[in-house]
Scaffold this active site. Structure first.
Site, PDB file in Angstrom:
ATOM      1  N   ALA A  14      62.642  46.188 -35.549  1.00  0.00           N
ATOM      2  CA  ALA A  14      61.762  45.622 -34.518  1.00  0.00           C
ATOM      3  C   ALA A  14      60.583  44.903 -35.146  1.00  0.00           C
ATOM      4  O   ALA A  14      59.453  44.989 -34.674  1.00  0.00           O
ATOM      5  CB  ALA A  14      61.290  46.720 -33.561  1.00  0.00           C
ATOM      6  N   GLY A  16      59.478  40.859 -36.619  1.00  0.00           N
ATOM      7  CA  GLY A  16      59.520  39.546 -35.972  1.00  0.00           C
ATOM      8  C   GLY A  16      60.922  39.067 -35.665  1.00  0.00           C
ATOM      9  O   GLY A  16      61.189  38.553 -34.574  1.00  0.00           O
ATOM     10  N   PHE A 117      48.932  25.636 -47.851  1.00  0.00           N
ATOM     11  CA  PHE A 117      49.618  26.767 -48.471  1.00  0.00           C
ATOM     12  C   PHE A 117      50.400  26.265 -49.678  1.00  0.00           C
ATOM     13  O   PHE A 117      50.710  25.070 -49.752  1.00  0.00           O
ATOM     14  CB  PHE A 117      50.573  27.434 -47.469  1.00  0.00           C
ATOM     15  CG  PHE A 117      50.230  28.861 -47.162  1.00  0.00           C
ATOM     16  CD1 PHE A 117      49.223  29.161 -46.261  1.00  0.00           C
ATOM     17  CD2 PHE A 117      50.903  29.904 -47.782  1.00  0.00           C
ATOM     18  CE1 PHE A 117      48.897  30.478 -45.970  1.00  0.00           C
ATOM     19  CE2 PHE A 117      50.587  31.229 -47.493  1.00  0.00           C
ATOM     20  CZ  PHE A 117      49.583  31.517 -46.589  1.00  0.00           C
ATOM     21  N   HIS A 239      54.697  37.973 -55.799  1.00  0.00           N
ATOM     22  CA  HIS A 239      53.571  37.209 -55.269  1.00  0.00           C
ATOM     23  C   HIS A 239      52.443  37.282 -56.285  1.00  0.00           C
ATOM     24  O   HIS A 239      52.090  38.362 -56.749  1.00  0.00           O
ATOM     25  CB  HIS A 239      53.143  37.815 -53.931  1.00  0.00           C
ATOM     26  CG  HIS A 239      52.177  36.968 -53.161  1.00  0.00           C
ATOM     27  ND1 HIS A 239      50.928  36.644 -53.636  1.00  0.00           N
ATOM     28  CD2 HIS A 239      52.284  36.379 -51.942  1.00  0.00           C
ATOM     29  CE1 HIS A 239      50.313  35.886 -52.735  1.00  0.00           C
ATOM     30  NE2 HIS A 239      51.103  35.710 -51.702  1.00  0.00           N
ATOM     31  N   GLU A 252      47.943  34.034 -49.903  1.00  0.00           N
ATOM     32  CA  GLU A 252      47.864  32.698 -50.471  1.00  0.00           C
ATOM     33  C   GLU A 252      46.915  31.811 -49.658  1.00  0.00           C
ATOM     34  O   GLU A 252      46.469  30.770 -50.128  1.00  0.00           O
ATOM     35  CB  GLU A 252      49.288  32.118 -50.427  1.00  0.00           C
ATOM     36  CG  GLU A 252      49.552  30.960 -51.305  1.00  0.00           C
ATOM     37  CD  GLU A 252      51.058  30.678 -51.349  1.00  0.00           C
ATOM     38  OE1 GLU A 252      51.854  31.637 -51.390  1.00  0.00           O
ATOM     39  OE2 GLU A 252      51.428  29.508 -51.328  1.00  0.00           O
ATOM     40  N   ARG A 283      54.751  30.180 -55.570  1.00  0.00           N
ATOM     41  CA  ARG A 283      54.442  31.520 -56.067  1.00  0.00           C
ATOM     42  C   ARG A 283      55.120  31.850 -57.395  1.00  0.00           C
ATOM     43  O   ARG A 283      54.514  32.471 -58.259  1.00  0.00           O
ATOM     44  CB  ARG A 283      54.854  32.549 -55.014  1.00  0.00           C
ATOM     45  CG  ARG A 283      53.992  32.447 -53.793  1.00  0.00           C
ATOM     46  CD  ARG A 283      54.492  33.329 -52.678  1.00  0.00           C
ATOM     47  NE  ARG A 283      53.587  33.238 -51.538  1.00  0.00           N
ATOM     48  CZ  ARG A 283      53.817  33.813 -50.363  1.00  0.00           C
ATOM     49  NH1 ARG A 283      54.922  34.511 -50.175  1.00  0.00           N
ATOM     50  NH2 ARG A 283      52.950  33.690 -49.379  1.00  0.00           N
ATOM     51  N   HIS A 363      57.232  41.336 -53.829  1.00  0.00           N
ATOM     52  CA  HIS A 363      56.845  40.965 -52.471  1.00  0.00           C
ATOM     53  C   HIS A 363      58.001  40.719 -51.524  1.00  0.00           C
ATOM     54  O   HIS A 363      58.001  41.213 -50.404  1.00  0.00           O
ATOM     55  CB  HIS A 363      55.962  39.715 -52.568  1.00  0.00           C
ATOM     56  CG  HIS A 363      55.408  39.245 -51.263  1.00  0.00           C
ATOM     57  ND1 HIS A 363      54.682  40.076 -50.441  1.00  0.00           N
ATOM     58  CD2 HIS A 363      55.455  38.038 -50.633  1.00  0.00           C
ATOM     59  CE1 HIS A 363      54.317  39.393 -49.359  1.00  0.00           C
ATOM     60  NE2 HIS A 363      54.782  38.179 -49.450  1.00  0.00           N
ATOM     61  N   ARG A 404      60.906  31.625 -52.351  1.00  0.00           N
ATOM     62  CA  ARG A 404      60.457  31.278 -51.004  1.00  0.00           C
ATOM     63  C   ARG A 404      59.056  30.682 -51.038  1.00  0.00           C
ATOM     64  O   ARG A 404      58.193  31.165 -51.769  1.00  0.00           O
ATOM     65  CB  ARG A 404      60.453  32.534 -50.121  1.00  0.00           C
ATOM     66  CG  ARG A 404      59.861  32.293 -48.752  1.00  0.00           C
ATOM     67  CD  ARG A 404      59.995  33.489 -47.851  1.00  0.00           C
ATOM     68  NE  ARG A 404      59.174  34.631 -48.228  1.00  0.00           N
ATOM     69  CZ  ARG A 404      57.856  34.704 -48.038  1.00  0.00           C
ATOM     70  NH1 ARG A 404      57.183  33.683 -47.543  1.00  0.00           N
ATOM     71  NH2 ARG A 404      57.202  35.810 -48.373  1.00  0.00           N
TER      72      ARG A 404
END
Lengths: 598, 239
Positions: A14, A16, A117, A239, A252, A283, A363, A404
């Site tokens: 549960a 996002g 970012f 990260h 970040e 990253r 991360h 990512r």
């Protein structure tokens, strides 16, 4: 007594992705969400800086640039068709969140405010672009709250604090899940036409980690244990800005607002390595160069960390604020209240007065359960498992490839949670409920009886510590064959010790002694696959930096890896066998791999 | 340093009433109380139980009573509560909710109050024709900012004397959640929420003790937000 439930669709997790899927699927189907936490405890709530979408509210932007940045950020291991869906759907998904009530920050003309970012650029790499839609530095919290609130409004069925142990797949058709109600240890079988796994990450296999204690990848282990593959498990993101030693994440967004890295000589070293984006490089690159500095003896005081400096006077001196503009302390306190507080609480340092000691922290899993762009799980390179879906960090679409970009995890959960949820609802309309064996829960019952009755001498916590130390020491930012072999061998040893586990709590009510032991078993499987997959890939790409193969090798390795168990067994216990790796082609649409410079 | 951790224990399968467990743990000044509790659970007594997840104050799982005050166990550092060897830290479950086991309480009454105030965005008007976001000024966005920080940890509600004396009271957390929507310029259900809060077990049971504000790990000025809801009910104007 095993209890039985029947739904059209069951969603595991549960956060996002699970909640977004639930909102969409429950419009047309009878859906249950099964989660081992209370929904608002999910780790989506810890995401800080923003969610990327090319709204163009601050300056010109386009979803094509976002797709390109994602592909390049992932060191060309991204499936480019999926990245296009990600970037295109992001716009609509973010606007949907606003329509659902999400309190985004606002521009003077009332639109959603955006910030810079890492790795997000204008015009294919020209300069940083303000693409991350934000709510201070608690964007993930706002997403989680907003989605849960709307699930309450829509009366979605929740089974909170139910621990999922098994995914039932027979003859390539998913039929449901098995779960344990944590409150009383009763076993529940959920029979369904469709199942979506949205269980998040598994970063607790590392010692220094930004992940919650509960991120142990139990359903991911279940997939593997049932003979299905896991994709690209060697790619785990470190990260760059974890709080020194603790690993707590500092967003970040700090660098989006102008923070810079500083070494022991007081030098802004990223300028030297990545002259265009500097501290806003992706990253994987920042983490690597932090350790390059440390190795060159330029860590702070010769130790294994550097500073992140976001004092307003420093940002202004370096003109590193957005668009080179001056920033004030008031602005920083308003833009980054939570991370400023984390530094004050956990380090006792005031980041408005002093630089902050940081080190890379484990991360995010780029790899996971392979899916197509509608969240459908793959049984091999081509075959779809009927009725089985996955979305979010546990899944590998693959939109993140080898690394990512920041904010793309939140994009991933809402875009692919939604795509999967919609697809699942359509699937349920035409599909029949596949028959379920009356003994579906037997493997779970057997394994939990075994753990509960275990009279060994090994404490789970000691095995867990040893696993985390192995993974952080040998499968970290820099890797080499000899070290990774040590990790693989070490984890196999730990699996032997795991058979001799000591259990204190033999009760039924909230028996987390047994559940944490089961979680450890899941992490041991995932850690072994991660280490073995890393050893298997003889190149350097994105988050996988090998000292013994320090170049990207597109001739041999421009493909995903798929990990399978080799003993032909199918169960819910810790595996004890070799891992077979196969390759899966990367989907390339427009962008041929190039050298990755920023 | 070696400190003494006194934990209020209760296992309904074995105990007829709660008891105090005492444990010696070795802690660093920078350790969280959660780390010390984990030391007990992981290395001394695996039957001991608590909820926790993120371990840095954002998920809201581990609200407990530390030395008599409601706190998140992951947000209190040892250096702030112990000075030397032999110092004692007491940890108990939060008050006013039924204890299930050790530090774990039944959160359902708390969440039932939360759900009672319609804690979700309501606006059935069509979204902008261009498909874009609803506009909201910076000032209007700022108006309800404080309430958006809530992590539903229940530290406030379970520190409230009015809630202790009557568990039917909706409690400060639910008022904070209602406030977040009542004062959101985009929302259209303020009247319905205010009606809920105007009832006997609504906002008027608040006696302004300020315990909630002191307990909030997110530093939300809860008493002030409750006051603003009362003011709105008294004047009929949302300001």
């Amino acid at each position: 007594m095993t209890q039985h439930h029947q739904f059209d669709a069951v969603i595991v997790g549960a956060g996002g992705a699970g909640l977004m899927a639930a909102l969409h699927a429950s419009k047309k189907a009878n859906v249950a969400v099964v989660t081992k936490l209370y929904p608002t405890r999910s780790h989506t709530g810890a995401a800080q800086g923003g969610i990327a979408a090319a709204l163009g509210n601050m300056e010109p932007d386009s979803w094509e640039w976002h797709a390109y940045d994602t592909i390049k950020g992932g060191d060309y291991l991204v499936d480019q068709d999926a990245a296009e869906f990600l970037a295109k759907d992001a716009i609509d998904a973010v606007l949907e969140l606003e329509h659902l009530g999400l309190p985004f920050d606002r521009t003077p003309d009332g639109k959603i405010e955006q910030r810079r970012f890492g790795g997000h650029t204008a015009n294919y790499g020209e300069k940083p672009v303000m693409r991350a839609c934000k709510a201070a530095d608690r964007t993930g919290h706002m997403i989680l709250q907003t989605l849960y609130q709307n699930c309450i409004k829509q009366k979605v069925n929740f089974f909170n604090e139910y621990f999922v142990t098994d995914i039932i797949v027979q003859d390539n058709v998913c039929r449901g899940i098995v779960a344990i109600n944590i409150a009383d240890s009763e076993v529940h079988v959920f029979h369904a036409k469709a199942v979506m796994i949205a269980s998040g990450g598994f970063g607790k296999m590392f010692k220094v980690s930004s992940n919650a204690h509960t991120l142990t990848g139990d359903p991911v282990a279940a997939i593997y244990r049932r003979g299905l593959p896991l994709e690209d498990m060697e790619f785990f993101q470190f990260h760059p800005t974890g709080i020194y030693k603790l690993g707590i994440l500092l967003s970040e967004a700090a660098r989006g607002e102008g923070a810079i890295f500083i070494n022991d000589k007081g030098e802004r070293f990223m300028e030297r390595y990545m002259p265009t984006l500097k501290d806003l490089a992706p990253r994987d690159i920042c983490s690597r160069y932090i350790y390059e500095e440390v190795r060159a003896g330029r860590g702070i005081g010769g130790k294994d960390y550097v500073y992140m400096d976001f004092r307003p006077d420093v940002i202004n001196r370096y003109k590193s604020g957005p668009g080179g503009k001056e920033v004030t302390r008031e602005h920083m306190e308003k833009a980054l209240p939570d991370i400023i507080e984390f530094v004050r609480v956990y380090l006792g340092v005031d980041p408005m007065k002093d630089p902050v000691p940081i080190q890379p922290t484990a991360h995010y899993a780029m790899g996971g359960i392979p899916t197509d762009v509608d969240g459908r799980v793959l049984a091999d390179n081509n075959k779809i498992v009927t009725g089985l879906y996955a979305a979010g960090e546990c899944a590998c679409v693959s939109v993140h490839g080898a690394n990512r970009l920041g904010t793309n995890s939140l994009v991933d959960i809402v875009v692919f949670g939604r795509r999967g949820g919609k697809h699942m609802a359509e699937f349920c309309k035409s599909a029949n409920l596949a028959p379920l064996s009356p003994t579906a829960a037997n493997d779970t019952i057997g394994e939990f009886d075994r753990i509960r009755a275990s009279k060994g001498t090994e404490r789970a916590a000691n095995i867990r510590n040893d696993m985390q130390n192995l993974m952080t020491s040998y499968v970290g930012v820099f890797r080499n064959g000899a070290d990774m072999q040590k990790a693989v061998d070490g984890i196999r040893e730990l699996k032997k010790r795991f058979k001799n586990i000591k259990i204190d709590d033999t009760g039924k009510i909230f028996n987390t002694d047994v559940l944490e032991t089961f979680e450890l078993g899941c992490l041991l499987d995932i850690a072994e696959i991660t280490a073995a997959a890393a050893l298997n890939r003889t190149e350097t790409r994105g988050g996988h930096a090998r000292e013994d193969y320090d170049k990207r090798d597109d001739v041999n390795w421009l493909n995903h890896s798929m990990a399978y168990r080799t003993d032909g067994k199918s169960d819910v216990a810790v595996t004890d066998c070799n891992i077979r790796f196969e390759k899966k082609p990367v989907v390339i649409t427009k962008y041929q791999p190039k050298e990755r410079k920023y | 340093m070696k400190i003494k951790l006194k934990i209020k224990r209760f296992n309904p399968e074995k105990n007829s009433k709660p008891w105090w467990g005492e444990y010696e743990v070795d802690v660093e000044p920078t350790d969280r109380v959660l780390d010390a509790l984990h030391q007990v659970k992981w290395f001394q007594d695996g039957t001991f139980n608590l909820r926790r997840s993120c371990a840095h104050g954002v998920c809201g799982s581990d609200a407990v009573r530390i030395n008599g005050q409601n706190k998140l166990a992951c947000k209190v550092l040892m250096r702030d509560i112990v000075k030397k060897d032999g110092d004692t830290v007491t940890v108990e479950p939060i008050l006013g909710l039924k204890v299930i086991k050790d530090l774990i309480v039944d959160m359902e009454p708390f969440f039932a109050h939360y759900r009672s105030v319609m804690p979700f965005f309501v606006n059935d008007e069509p979204t902008p024709a261009d498909g874009r976001e609803r506009l909201q000024s910076i000032v209007d966005r700022e108006r309800y900012d404080q309430g958006t920080k809530c992590i539903l940890c229940a530290a406030c509600t379970t520190s409230c004397p009015s809630f202790w004396s009557n568990e039917e009271y909706v409690g400060p957390a639910a008022v904070v959640q209602a406030h977040r929507f009542i004062f959101d310029s985009r929302d259209r259900a303020a009247a319905e929420r205010l009606e809920v809060l105007n009832q006997q077990m609504g906002v008027w049971r608040c006696r302004t003790a300020f315990n909630c504000t002191n307990a909030c790990p997110r530093e939300i000025p809860i008493t002030q937000l409750i006051g603003e809801v009362k003011q709105t009910l008294a004047t009929g104007e949302i300001k």
